[in-house]
Design an enzyme around this catalytic site. Structure first.
Site, PDB file in Angstrom:
ATOM      1  N   SER A   9      17.281  59.984 -42.306  1.00 33.53           N
ATOM      2  CA  SER A   9      17.328  59.573 -43.711  1.00 33.53           C
ATOM      3  C   SER A   9      16.521  58.310 -43.971  1.00 33.53           C
ATOM      4  O   SER A   9      16.276  57.944 -45.099  1.00 33.53           O
ATOM      5  CB  SER A   9      18.776  59.322 -44.110  1.00 33.53           C
ATOM      6  OG  SER A   9      19.245  58.168 -43.429  1.00 33.53           O
ATOM      7  N   GLY A  10      16.154  57.624 -42.899  1.00 35.33           N
ATOM      8  CA  GLY A  10      15.491  56.340 -43.095  1.00 35.33           C
ATOM      9  C   GLY A  10      16.474  55.195 -42.884  1.00 35.33           C
ATOM     10  O   GLY A  10      16.086  54.048 -42.744  1.00 35.33           O
ATOM     11  N   GLY A  11      17.763  55.513 -42.855  1.00 35.39           N
ATOM     12  CA  GLY A  11      18.782  54.490 -42.628  1.00 35.39           C
ATOM     13  C   GLY A  11      18.956  54.214 -41.142  1.00 35.39           C
ATOM     14  O   GLY A  11      18.458  54.968 -40.296  1.00 35.39           O
ATOM     15  N   VAL A  12      19.677  53.142 -40.832  1.00 38.81           N
ATOM     16  CA  VAL A  12      19.792  52.711 -39.447  1.00 38.81           C
ATOM     17  C   VAL A  12      20.558  53.720 -38.574  1.00 38.81           C
ATOM     18  O   VAL A  12      20.142  54.012 -37.450  1.00 38.81           O
ATOM     19  CB  VAL A  12      20.394  51.279 -39.343  1.00 38.81           C
ATOM     20  CG1 VAL A  12      21.580  51.090 -40.238  1.00 38.81           C
ATOM     21  CG2 VAL A  12      20.762  50.928 -37.929  1.00 38.81           C
ATOM     22  N   ASP A  13      21.640  54.298 -39.104  1.00 39.97           N
ATOM     23  CA  ASP A  13      22.473  55.136 -38.232  1.00 39.97           C
ATOM     24  C   ASP A  13      21.741  56.396 -37.778  1.00 39.97           C
ATOM     25  O   ASP A  13      21.747  56.740 -36.596  1.00 39.97           O
ATOM     26  CB  ASP A  13      23.780  55.516 -38.942  1.00 39.97           C
ATOM     27  CG  ASP A  13      24.569  54.294 -39.366  1.00 39.97           C
ATOM     28  OD1 ASP A  13      24.342  53.220 -38.775  1.00 39.97           O
ATOM     29  OD2 ASP A  13      25.394  54.404 -40.290  1.00 39.97           O
ATOM     30  N   SER A  14      21.107  57.085 -38.711  1.00 35.66           N
ATOM     31  CA  SER A  14      20.430  58.310 -38.291  1.00 35.66           C
ATOM     32  C   SER A  14      19.224  57.975 -37.417  1.00 35.66           C
ATOM     33  O   SER A  14      18.901  58.710 -36.490  1.00 35.66           O
ATOM     34  CB  SER A  14      20.039  59.180 -39.493  1.00 35.66           C
ATOM     35  OG  SER A  14      19.040  58.569 -40.272  1.00 35.66           O
ATOM     36  N   LYS A  25      28.871  48.906 -36.595  1.00 40.61           N
ATOM     37  CA  LYS A  25      27.507  48.786 -37.139  1.00 40.61           C
ATOM     38  C   LYS A  25      26.621  47.815 -36.341  1.00 40.61           C
ATOM     39  O   LYS A  25      25.467  48.130 -36.053  1.00 40.61           O
ATOM     40  CB  LYS A  25      27.609  48.302 -38.591  1.00 40.61           C
ATOM     41  CG  LYS A  25      26.336  48.431 -39.383  1.00 40.61           C
ATOM     42  CD  LYS A  25      26.190  49.832 -39.864  1.00 40.61           C
ATOM     43  CE  LYS A  25      24.982  50.045 -40.715  1.00 40.61           C
ATOM     44  NZ  LYS A  25      24.965  51.431 -41.231  1.00 40.61           N
ATOM     45  N   CYS A  81      52.656  41.426 -31.375  1.00 39.89           N
ATOM     46  CA  CYS A  81      53.549  41.528 -32.535  1.00 39.89           C
ATOM     47  C   CYS A  81      54.444  42.769 -32.410  1.00 39.89           C
ATOM     48  O   CYS A  81      55.269  42.830 -31.509  1.00 39.89           O
ATOM     49  CB  CYS A  81      52.713  41.521 -33.812  1.00 39.89           C
ATOM     50  SG  CYS A  81      53.701  41.202 -35.268  1.00 39.89           S
ATOM     51  N   TYR A  82      54.269  43.774 -33.245  1.00 38.29           N
ATOM     52  CA  TYR A  82      55.094  44.990 -33.102  1.00 38.29           C
ATOM     53  C   TYR A  82      54.962  45.553 -31.688  1.00 38.29           C
ATOM     54  O   TYR A  82      55.931  46.054 -31.117  1.00 38.29           O
ATOM     55  CB  TYR A  82      54.670  46.037 -34.134  1.00 38.29           C
ATOM     56  CG  TYR A  82      55.443  47.345 -34.030  1.00 38.29           C
ATOM     57  CD1 TYR A  82      56.707  47.470 -34.591  1.00 38.29           C
ATOM     58  CD2 TYR A  82      54.914  48.443 -33.338  1.00 38.29           C
ATOM     59  CE1 TYR A  82      57.431  48.656 -34.474  1.00 38.29           C
ATOM     60  CE2 TYR A  82      55.620  49.634 -33.221  1.00 38.29           C
ATOM     61  CZ  TYR A  82      56.883  49.732 -33.795  1.00 38.29           C
ATOM     62  OH  TYR A  82      57.591  50.899 -33.683  1.00 38.29           O
ATOM     63  N   GLU A  84      44.078  38.063 -32.123  1.00 41.63           N
ATOM     64  CA  GLU A  84      42.798  38.659 -32.531  1.00 41.63           C
ATOM     65  C   GLU A  84      42.226  38.063 -33.813  1.00 41.63           C
ATOM     66  O   GLU A  84      41.057  38.265 -34.102  1.00 41.63           O
ATOM     67  CB  GLU A  84      42.967  40.187 -32.679  1.00 41.63           C
ATOM     68  CG  GLU A  84      43.809  40.662 -33.857  1.00 41.63           C
ATOM     69  CD  GLU A  84      45.325  40.674 -33.595  1.00 41.63           C
ATOM     70  OE1 GLU A  84      45.779  39.937 -32.704  1.00 41.63           O
ATOM     71  OE2 GLU A  84      46.041  41.400 -34.304  1.00 41.63           O
ATOM     72  N   GLY A  91      51.927  46.180 -36.188  1.00 44.15           N
ATOM     73  CA  GLY A  91      52.116  47.258 -37.153  1.00 44.15           C
ATOM     74  C   GLY A  91      53.210  46.887 -38.130  1.00 44.15           C
ATOM     75  O   GLY A  91      53.980  45.955 -37.883  1.00 44.15           O
ATOM     76  N   HIS A 141      49.267  36.740 -33.470  1.00 42.04           N
ATOM     77  CA  HIS A 141      48.075  37.606 -33.459  1.00 42.04           C
ATOM     78  C   HIS A 141      46.882  36.868 -32.850  1.00 42.04           C
ATOM     79  O   HIS A 141      46.204  36.114 -33.543  1.00 42.04           O
ATOM     80  CB  HIS A 141      47.745  38.042 -34.889  1.00 42.04           C
ATOM     81  CG  HIS A 141      48.706  39.051 -35.421  1.00 42.04           C
ATOM     82  ND1 HIS A 141      48.525  40.399 -35.251  1.00 42.04           N
ATOM     83  CD2 HIS A 141      49.876  38.896 -36.082  1.00 42.04           C
ATOM     84  CE1 HIS A 141      49.542  41.045 -35.788  1.00 42.04           C
ATOM     85  NE2 HIS A 141      50.379  40.162 -36.312  1.00 42.04           N
TER      86      HIS A 141
END
Ligand code: XMP
Length: 518
Positions: free
Chosen positions: A221-226, A374, A81-82, A169, A54, A167
């Site tokens: 909606s046709g999108g992946v998430d919904s 995602k 780190c922090y 990561e 941080g 770090h």
């Protein structure tokens, strides 16, 4: 309860990356605000704690702290780190300001490999980004790595509490992934069994508990998430979920047909109880003559809510127990606005692909993907049998083609744009470029230009093609598509779409341009 690794957030730009790395190891990790209590961690099945980096110094006024009981040895802890400085500070060591930040690559000498650095070379490259450092170790701790500059580049209590100044990561620490995996598997002895299939099983049980014998609705909606959210809820409660697909008339070629074929299909695929509302006429008549992009957005958003509310009212009349609404909110949409030092509660931004859903609905929210990134959503979707075409579809703005026609929208222009766009996407797919770009589409400009076709002079539409690469859609670069791909797309568009006689490729980055043209 699912064994969870808590990533405590101190405001590092890499906090989410730590969560990603943990999950890539098939261990479930979740980000918690820094004022989380030991009781909350215990209640969430936490088995290990990672403290992020941080921007603060432990000596700053209001610097984000930690409940000391989290560090008392009941959990394995890795401070980064922090996070390491905070551990040292809270456990009785001393942190000093170095006066000068160290930022960039460093060579770390590993003085004691132990479980954390098992398998690493005696010297490793690591990424540093810090102003303060640990000067005196807390009682019971010893330094296990150093650099030319730092006597304590890593510390350990000889059991399960560790700190690293670098770090692990980030990709700039080449063996950092191994350090994190060593922490998870050697120090904490967690099992790497968090898979899409395991997620589906758990999520189905949670959704069943959440919805009980109630009924739910979802705007598809046709999108992946919904699509994934709806399929998951359908797996849990079957036809007590009703999905509403509002066809605004502003969708891409075949989009509505594909959604209905995929989700409303009588057999095969993840079947849903689907209501298909063809509202094109309503949207187009309200958009008639509107030029201003924000005006178009407002109209589509408002109209969507009206249509959706109407459907919900009808469904609720037929089925009085409708009491839940499913959203495709995913982890990046859930903004932990608990900035270090603040006590404000997490602000949840519930995205909807259009303009947001009605605020006064009395339905309870179900957000089964709220903890997934995602790519995890895509893996879960594949597990549920959703076709790849839907899972890998580029994002599409809620106002749809209305913001890809510069100026007023009408049916004729929508048809022209749909054709040009479909050709461009077809060529991208054929050349294996579709998945290499984050978003690609055609734009219908208000420019008309002179051309020649056969022996005739033409005065046709100008279509612009746009393809971008981006990680987060906040900034983007234009995709370096091969010339022969652009050539094929252009020549097919001018030949197959009658009123188009000129195609240009947009070579602007964002900023200063945006991804969409409107
Ligand atoms: P811009 O054009 O702002 O787009 O660079 C960034 C991302 O947001 C999408 N976008 C929208 N999505 N409603 C949406 O649901 C909108 O009004 C809207 N405008 C832009 C755009 O497609 C890109 O992915």
């Amino acid at each position: 309860m699912r064994p969870t690794v808590a990533i405590v957030d101190y405001g590092s730009q890499y906090t989410q990356v730590i969560a990603r790395r943990v999950r890539e190891s098939r261990v479930y990790g979740e980000v918690f605000p820094h004022d989380v209590t030991p009781a909350e961690l215990a209640a969430r099945g936490v088995v290990a704690v990672i403290l992020s980096g941080g921007p603060a110094s432990v000596y700053d006024e209001g610097a984000p702290g930690i409940d000391p009981a989290i560090l008392d040895g009941r959990w394995p802890v890795l401070g980064i780190c922090y996070g390491m400085q905070l551990m040292a500070h809270v456990l009785g060591g001393e942190v000093v300001a170095e006066g000068k930040r160290e930022y960039g690559p460093a060579t770390v000498t590993i003085d004691e490999h132990g479980a954390l650095f098992d398998g690493l070379a005696p010297r490793e490259r690591a990424w540093m980004s810090h102003g303060d450092s640990v000067q005196r170790l807390p009682p019971g701790f010893r330094a296990i790595a150093s650099t030319g500059r730092l006597a304590t580049a890593a510390m350990s209590d000889g059991a399960k509490r560790f700190g690293v100044q670098f770090h692990p990561e980030v990709a700039h620490t080449p063996r950092g992934g191994e350090v994190l995996r060593n922490f998870l598997f050697r120090v904490c002895a967690v099992r790497g069994d968090w898979t899409a299939a395991a997620f589906v099983d758990e999520a189905v049980r949670e959704i069943q508990a959440e919805i009980g014998d109630g009924h739910a609705i979802c705007a598809l909606s046709g999108g992946v998430d919904s699509a994934v959210a709806a399929s998951l809820v359908a797996r849990a409660i079957g036809d007590r979920l009703t999905c509403v697909f509002v066809d605004t008339g502003l969708m891409r070629a075949n989009e509505a047909t594909e959604v209905v074929a995929t989700f409303g299909a009588p057999e095969g695929g993840p079947r849903l109880r689907l209501v298909h509302v063809d509202a094109a006429e309503r949207f187009l008549s309200r958009l008639s003559g509107v030029e201003d992009p924000e005006g178009k957005r407002a109209i589509v958003g408002e109209e969507f809510i009206r249509v959706f509310e109407g459907e919900v009212a009808m469904i609720a009349r037929a089925d009085r127990r409708l009491d839940h609404i499913v959203h495709g909110t995913i982890y990046p949409d859930v903004i932990e606005s608990k900035s270090p030092g603040s006590k404000t509660s997490a602000r949840i931004k519930t995205h909807h692909n259009v303009g947001g859903l009605p605020a006064d609905m009395t339905l309870r929210n179900v957000e089964p993907l709220r903890r997934l990134f995602k790519d995890e959503v895509r893996r879960v979707g594949a597990e549920l049998g959703i076709p790849g075409d839907i899972l890998w579809r580029h994002p599409f703005p809620g106002p749809g083609l209305a913001v890809r026609i510069v100026g007023p929208v009408d049916r004729e222009k929508l048809d022209v744009l749909r054709c040009a766009d479909a050709i461009f996407l077809e060529e991208l797919r054929a050349a294996d470029w579709y998945r290499k770009v984050a978003q690609a589409f055609a734009v219908l400009t208000p420019v008309r230009s002179v051309g020649v076709q056969g022996d005739f002079r033409t005065y046709g539409h100008l279509v612009a093609l746009r393809a971008v690469t981006t990680d987060d859609f906040m900034t983007a670069d234009w995709a370096r598509l091969p010339y022969d791909l652009l050539e094929r797309a252009s020549s097919r568009i001018v030949n197959e779409v009658p009123s188009v006689n000129r195609v240009v490729y947009d070579v602007s980055s964002k900023p200063p341009a945006t991804i969409e043209w409107e």
